[in-house]
Design a protein around this motif. Structure first.
Motif, PDB file in Angstrom:
ATOM      1  N   PRO A 122       0.832  -1.228   0.000  1.00  0.00           N
ATOM      2  CA  PRO A 122       0.000   0.000   0.000  1.00  0.00           C
ATOM      3  C   PRO A 122       0.859   1.268   0.000  1.00  0.00           C
ATOM      4  N   LYS A 123       1.957   1.222   0.751  1.00  0.00           N
ATOM      5  CA  LYS A 123       2.854   2.385   0.772  1.00  0.00           C
ATOM      6  C   LYS A 123       3.486   2.580  -0.603  1.00  0.00           C
ATOM      7  N   GLY A 124       3.850   1.459  -1.216  1.00  0.00           N
ATOM      8  CA  GLY A 124       4.450   1.517  -2.550  1.00  0.00           C
ATOM      9  C   GLY A 124       3.519   2.203  -3.540  1.00  0.00           C
ATOM     10  N   ARG A 125       2.232   1.831  -3.446  1.00  0.00           N
ATOM     11  CA  ARG A 125       1.234   2.437  -4.354  1.00  0.00           C
ATOM     12  C   ARG A 125       1.130   3.935  -4.101  1.00  0.00           C
ATOM     13  N   ALA A 126       1.038   4.275  -2.824  1.00  0.00           N
ATOM     14  CA  ALA A 126       0.845   5.683  -2.464  1.00  0.00           C
ATOM     15  C   ALA A 126       2.039   6.546  -2.860  1.00  0.00           C
ATOM     16  N   LEU A 127       3.218   5.919  -2.878  1.00  0.00           N
ATOM     17  CA  LEU A 127       4.431   6.708  -3.139  1.00  0.00           C
ATOM     18  C   LEU A 127       4.728   6.958  -4.620  1.00  0.00           C
ATOM     19  N   VAL A 128       3.965   6.294  -5.502  1.00  0.00           N
ATOM     20  CA  VAL A 128       4.227   6.531  -6.945  1.00  0.00           C
ATOM     21  C   VAL A 128       3.868   7.987  -7.261  1.00  0.00           C
ATOM     22  N   PRO A 129       4.832   8.791  -7.703  1.00  0.00           N
ATOM     23  CA  PRO A 129       4.522  10.213  -7.933  1.00  0.00           C
ATOM     24  C   PRO A 129       3.498  10.403  -9.057  1.00  0.00           C
ATOM     25  N   ASP A 130       2.651  11.402  -8.865  1.00  0.00           N
ATOM     26  CA  ASP A 130       1.641  11.712  -9.888  1.00  0.00           C
ATOM     27  C   ASP A 130       2.289  12.037 -11.236  1.00  0.00           C
ATOM     28  N   SER A 131       3.466  12.666 -11.163  1.00  0.00           N
ATOM     29  CA  SER A 131       4.152  13.041 -12.410  1.00  0.00           C
ATOM     30  C   SER A 131       4.482  11.795 -13.244  1.00  0.00           C
ATOM     31  N   VAL A 132       4.823  10.704 -12.566  1.00  0.00           N
ATOM     32  CA  VAL A 132       5.145   9.460 -13.286  1.00  0.00           C
ATOM     33  C   VAL A 132       3.870   8.910 -13.941  1.00  0.00           C
ATOM     34  N   LYS A 133       2.768   8.929 -13.195  1.00  0.00           N
ATOM     35  CA  LYS A 133       1.491   8.442 -13.758  1.00  0.00           C
ATOM     36  C   LYS A 133       1.089   9.316 -14.946  1.00  0.00           C
ATOM     37  N   LYS A 134       1.255  10.627 -14.766  1.00  0.00           N
ATOM     38  CA  LYS A 134       0.885  11.547 -15.842  1.00  0.00           C
ATOM     39  C   LYS A 134       1.709  11.286 -17.098  1.00  0.00           C
ATOM     40  N   GLU A 135       3.008  11.032 -16.884  1.00  0.00           N
ATOM     41  CA  GLU A 135       3.878  10.799 -18.046  1.00  0.00           C
ATOM     42  C   GLU A 135       3.438   9.541 -18.805  1.00  0.00           C
ATOM     43  N   LEU A 136       3.102   8.516 -18.043  1.00  0.00           N
ATOM     44  CA  LEU A 136       2.648   7.271 -18.682  1.00  0.00           C
ATOM     45  C   LEU A 136       1.337   7.496 -19.445  1.00  0.00           C
ATOM     46  N   LEU A 137       0.452   8.260 -18.831  1.00  0.00           N
ATOM     47  CA  LEU A 137      -0.834   8.547 -19.470  1.00  0.00           C
ATOM     48  C   LEU A 137      -0.619   9.304 -20.776  1.00  0.00           C
ATOM     49  N   GLN A 138       0.304  10.237 -20.745  1.00  0.00           N
ATOM     50  CA  GLN A 138       0.608  11.001 -21.949  1.00  0.00           C
ATOM     51  C   GLN A 138       1.174  10.079 -23.031  1.00  0.00           C
ATOM     52  N   ARG A 139       2.034   9.156 -22.583  1.00  0.00           N
ATOM     53  CA  ARG A 139       2.652   8.207 -23.526  1.00  0.00           C
ATOM     54  C   ARG A 139       1.583   7.349 -24.194  1.00  0.00           C
ATOM     55  N   ILE A 140       0.653   6.879 -23.386  1.00  0.00           N
ATOM     56  CA  ILE A 140      -0.396   6.008 -23.940  1.00  0.00           C
ATOM     57  C   ILE A 140      -1.307   6.815 -24.876  1.00  0.00           C
ATOM     58  N   ARG A 141      -1.581   8.074 -24.524  1.00  0.00           N
ATOM     59  CA  ARG A 141      -2.407   8.925 -25.404  1.00  0.00           C
ATOM     60  C   ARG A 141      -1.721   9.112 -26.750  1.00  0.00           C
TER      61      ARG A 141
END
Lengths: 103, 84, 103
Positions: C75-94
Motif C-alpha cells: 500500500p505504501k508503494g502504491r501511495a508513493l508513486v509520484p503523480d508526475s510518473v502516472k501523468k507521463e505514462l498517461l501522456q505516452r499512452i495517449r
C-alpha cells in the motif's frame, strides 16, 4: 371537367419546360446554392444542428440510425425555413423565368 | 390559363426545391452529427480505458517491485544476521 | 444514464482493442520498462527499500514472512508513486493511441 386531363398534361409539360430551363442554364443549382447559403446565414442550420444533437442525446446513439435522425429532423427543418428566405427564392425563380424569352 | 399553369408550375418547382434542399441539409447534418457523436464517444472511451490501463499497469508493476524488494531485503537481512 | 450499459460494453471492447495493440506492438513492455526506470530515478525504490528494512527491524526478522512484508509495503508503494510518473505514462499512452489509425 372534360378538359381536365388536357389541363393535367399541359401543366406537366409546362413544369417540364420550366424545369429543363432551370437545369440547362445551371440556374437550379445556383438557386439551391443560394438557398443553402441563406439557410446558414439566418441561423437555420445552427438551430437544426442543435435539435439534431438533442435528438441523438435523448434517443442514445446506439438506438438511432442516420435514417431515423433524418426522419426526425426533416419536418422541423421544413417548418423552420424563414418566410423571407422562401419569398426571396420564389422571387428569384420568377425573375429568372421573366428573362427567358420562350416560356 | 397559360399564366395559371405557369404559376402553378413555379409554385411546384419552388416547393420541390425547398424540400430537396431541406432534405439534403437534414441528411448532411444527421450524418455529421452521428459521426461527431461517435467520434466524441470513442475519444471519451479511449481516455477512460487509457487511464484505467495505466492504473492497472502501475498497480501490477508496484506489486511485482514490492515482492522483489521484500525478497531481497529479507535475504540481505538474513545474510547480515548469519554473518553476525 | 440511459447509455450507461452501452458505455460499459463500449469500454470493454475498447479495452480489449487497446490492450491487443499495446501487446502486439511491444508498447506495453516499453511502458512497463519506462515505469520501472522512472521509479528508480525518482527515488521510489530507495524509499521503499528503506521502509522495508524499517519494517523488518521493527517486527523482527524471525517474526516476519515475505508475504507479510509484501502486504505491509505494497500500500505504501502504491501511495508513493509520484503523480508526475502516472501523468507521463498517461501522456505516452495517449500519444501511442493517437498514432494508431484503426482504433
Amino acid at each position: 371537367m372534360a378538359d381536365y386531363p388536357d389541363r393535367k398534361v399541359r401543366d406537366a409539360q409546362m413544369r417540364a419546360t420550366i424545369n429543363q430551363k432551370l437545369v440547362e442554364t445551371g440556374e437550379k443549382e445556383r438557386l439551391k446554392e443560394l438557398l443553402r447559403t441563406k439557410l446558414i446565414e439566418c441561423g437555420w442550420r445552427d438551430q437544426l444542428k442543435a435539435y439534431c444533437k438533442e435528438v441523438v442525446r435523448q434517443k442514445g446513439l446506439e438506438h438511432i440510425t442516420v435514417d431515423d435522425l433524418v426522419a426526425e429532423i426533416t419536418p422541423k427543418g421544413r417548418a423552420l425555413v424563414p418566410d423571407s428566405v422562401k419569398k426571396e427564392l420564389l422571387q428569384r425563380i420568377r425573375t429568372f423565368l421573366a428573362q427567358q424569352s420562350n416560356i | 390559363e397559360y399564366e395559371r399553369s405557369k404559376n402553378d408550375s413555379i409554385q411546384d418547382i419552388f416547393h420541390e426545391m425547398i424540400d430537396e434542399t431541406v432534405h439534403d441539409q437534414c441528411r448532411d447534418l444527421s450524418l455529421r452529427q452521428m459521426r461527431d457523436v461517435k467520434e466524441s464517444l470513442k475519444n471519451e472511451s479511449i481516455e477512460r480505458v487509457g487511464t484505467s490501463l495505466i492504473v492497472d499497469l502501475v498497480d501490477d508493476c508496484v506489486s511485482k517491485e514490492c515482492q522483489a524488494i521484500s525478497h531481497k531485503t529479507l535475504q540481505e537481512e538474513e545474510t547480515l544476521r548469519d554473518l553476525k
